[in-house]
Design an enzyme around this catalytic site. Structure first.
Site, PDB file in Angstrom:
ATOM      1  N   ASP A 249       7.339  -6.975  -8.321  1.00  0.00           N
ATOM      2  CA  ASP A 249       6.128  -6.208  -8.467  1.00  0.00           C
ATOM      3  C   ASP A 249       4.980  -7.163  -8.125  1.00  0.00           C
ATOM      4  O   ASP A 249       5.074  -8.358  -8.368  1.00  0.00           O
ATOM      5  CB  ASP A 249       5.985  -5.716  -9.901  1.00  0.00           C
ATOM      6  N   CYS A 250       3.910  -6.648  -7.540  1.00  0.00           N
ATOM      7  CA  CYS A 250       2.796  -7.517  -7.150  1.00  0.00           C
ATOM      8  C   CYS A 250       1.665  -7.495  -8.170  1.00  0.00           C
ATOM      9  O   CYS A 250       1.260  -8.529  -8.692  1.00  0.00           O
ATOM     10  CB  CYS A 250       2.268  -7.104  -5.776  1.00  0.00           C
TER      11      CYS A 250
END
Length: 246
Positions: free
Chosen positions: A18-19
């Protein structure tokens, strides 16, 4: 953080990142926007954590209801809905400007260096994010320092938003097609329990929780979701991965 057995980390070949919330400090970025500051300054507004707690379910609802829209439009609508729910004033121009704010969100200080270390270990670094391509193009410049992500899987390309299981099955399928990497060789590496760890577990993936002290969205109220490993920072995770692979 309790002592944990990290030896099994050596079995993973791809890290499904996930960023926003994990590598990019989206909560700090959101709260720093002039539009959010404008809401917080109004009479009757909650504090910062209260505003994030109001914003988060609106974002999730918009993503689920309109999976085909791009992320800047999600932010725009969620901003309008949050202001309405809280009885605060916001113009359409405010909402649009907030929707365009992704490029301004800062990276966590340890993200780029930790990612470089993980890349140097030969791991495949995969972005798996609820973002539009233009938004991530700005963020990746803050993260790619001496390496490049191997693949970028965005909600815009997939056509749905996490925690939709289609996003995980898409990533699993593509990693098999591209690299021959199997499901049990993919590690979800993320902050959000709601968006990443719970649906990842349902898809048969184990996860490393980057717990990021103070994180609110996708974390608070989700104590029942228990990831397989926990690390407070990306650098702690890189240290553990390095030790496991010796």
């Amino acid at each position: 953080m309790a002592s944990q057995d990290i030896s099994a980390l050596k079995n993973y070949k791809a890290l499904l990142f996930d960023c926003y919330g994990t590598l990019i400090d989206w909560e700090r970025g959101l709260l720093a926007t002039p539009q959010i500051r404008g809401l917080l300054a109004q009479d009757g507004a909650p504090d910062e954590q209260g505003l994030l707690a109001a914003f988060s379910p609106n974002e999730v609802r918009v993503q689920a209801a309109t999976p085909g829209i791009v992320y800047d439009e999600v932010l725009t609508q969620a901003f309008k809905d949050t202001a309405h729910d809280l009885g605060l004033s916001a113009t359409d121009a405010d909402a649009k400007a907030f929707g365009d704010s992704v490029p301004s969100w800062p990276a966590f200080p340890d993200s780029a260096d930790a990612l470089k270390r993980l890349s140097d270990m030969g791991l495949k670094l995969i972005i798996h994010s609820n973002v539009h391509n233009a938004g991530f193009a700005a963020s990746r410049k803050k993260l790619e320092k001496g390496y490049e992500f191997d693949q970028v899987f965005t909600a815009e390309n997939i056509g749905s938003y996490k925690p939709d299981h289609r996003n995980f099955e898409y990533s699993i399928r593509r990693l098999k097609e591209l690299y021959g990497i199997e499901r049990d060789e993919i590690l979800v590496t993320a902050n959000s329990k709601l968006h990443d760890h719970e649906p990842g577990h349902i898809a048969g993936l184990k996860g490393a929780w980057i717990s990021r002290p103070g994180a609110n969205m996708g974390v608070k109220k989700f104590d029942h979701i228990v990831p397989d490993w926990e690390f407070p920072t990306m650098m702690d995770f890189a240290d553990a991965m390095e030790k496991a692979r010796v």
